[in-house]
Structure formats: structure tokens, C-alpha cells
Design a protein around this motif. Structure first.
Motif, mmCIF file in Angstrom:
data_model
loop_
_atom_site.group_PDB
_atom_site.id
_atom_site.type_symbol
_atom_site.label_atom_id
_atom_site.label_comp_id
_atom_site.label_asym_id
_atom_site.label_seq_id
_atom_site.Cartn_x
_atom_site.Cartn_y
_atom_site.Cartn_z
ATOM 1 N N TRP A 40 0.837 -1.206 0.000
ATOM 2 C CA TRP A 40 0.000 0.000 0.000
ATOM 3 C C TRP A 40 0.872 1.257 0.000
ATOM 4 O O TRP A 40 0.653 2.179 -0.782
ATOM 5 C CB TRP A 40 -0.920 -0.012 1.214
ATOM 6 N N ILE B 286 -11.121 2.211 -4.011
ATOM 7 C CA ILE B 286 -11.905 2.232 -5.250
ATOM 8 C C ILE B 286 -12.085 3.693 -5.666
ATOM 9 O O ILE B 286 -12.629 4.495 -4.919
ATOM 10 C CB ILE B 286 -13.277 1.552 -5.069
ATOM 11 N N ASP C 299 -6.232 -2.593 2.441
ATOM 12 C CA ASP C 299 -6.803 -3.661 1.625
ATOM 13 C C ASP C 299 -7.315 -3.226 0.262
ATOM 14 O O ASP C 299 -7.151 -3.942 -0.715
ATOM 15 C CB ASP C 299 -7.943 -4.355 2.387
ATOM 16 N N GLN C 300 -7.958 -2.059 0.216
ATOM 17 C CA GLN C 300 -8.622 -1.705 -1.038
ATOM 18 C C GLN C 300 -8.905 -0.211 -1.115
ATOM 19 O O GLN C 300 -9.237 0.418 -0.111
ATOM 20 C CB GLN C 300 -9.943 -2.466 -1.125
#
Length: 91
Positions: free
Chosen positions: A18, A76, A73-74
Motif C-alpha cells: 500500500w 476504489i 486492503d482496497q
């Protein structure tokens, strides 16, 4: 239309991955392969619903927003439009 899918396994903690992806100093290193003629920068307020800009050295690029942020983690992004050299947004 054919859909292509790629996957790579990186042997590192996800927080380290990350940090490399989104750190101001390392972002331009991995994105230079998309456009070797012009470095890329990302400017963000890191807020869901806020503004994020993906720009080249001339200040042109995309204006986006963060739809979802779950570090490490993510993330968007929702792309909203383009930015011209004068900084005008066309959404």
C-alpha cells in the motif's frame, strides 16, 4: 470482446505494498511505465467523496473521487472527468 485478467503474488506485507503504491515519492516510480515521457503524480485529500487528481507533469490528467477506502486492503476510485493544462475540470 475478450476479457483479460492478471494476477501477481507479492511476497510482502500488504501495508508495505500500500505504501509503495500510494506514497507521494514512490507513486511516480511505478506509474512511469504507463507514460515514460511524462511523470505522473497523484494529489488527493484521501477522503471518501473528496477530490483526487491523477496528473502528468503538464498538469493534465483525470479528476476522480474515492468511492471506498479500506487501507491497506482496497481503494476504489470513481473517475469523474478530465483536467486540462490550465487546471479546468471537464466532468
Amino acid at each position: 470482446m475478450e476479457t483479460l485478467s492478471y494476477e501477481i503474488v507479492i511476497n510482502a506485507p500488504k501495508q508495505k505494498v500500500w505504501d509503495v503504491l500510494w506514497n507521494e515519492k514512490t507513486y511516480s516510480e511505478w506509474t512511469k511505465f504507463f507514460n515514460p515521457a511524462s511523470a505522473s503524480v497523484m494529489k488527493s485529500d484521501w477522503k471518501v467523496g473528496g477530490k483526487t487528481y491523477f496528473l502528468n507533469t503538464e498538469g493534465e490528467g483525470m479528476v476522480s473521487t474515492i468511492d471506498s477506502l479500506e487501507e491497506p486492503d482496497q481503494i476504489i476510485f470513481k473517475h469523474l472527468g478530465m483536467v486540462d493544462k490550465e487546471g479546468n475540470e471537464d466532468t
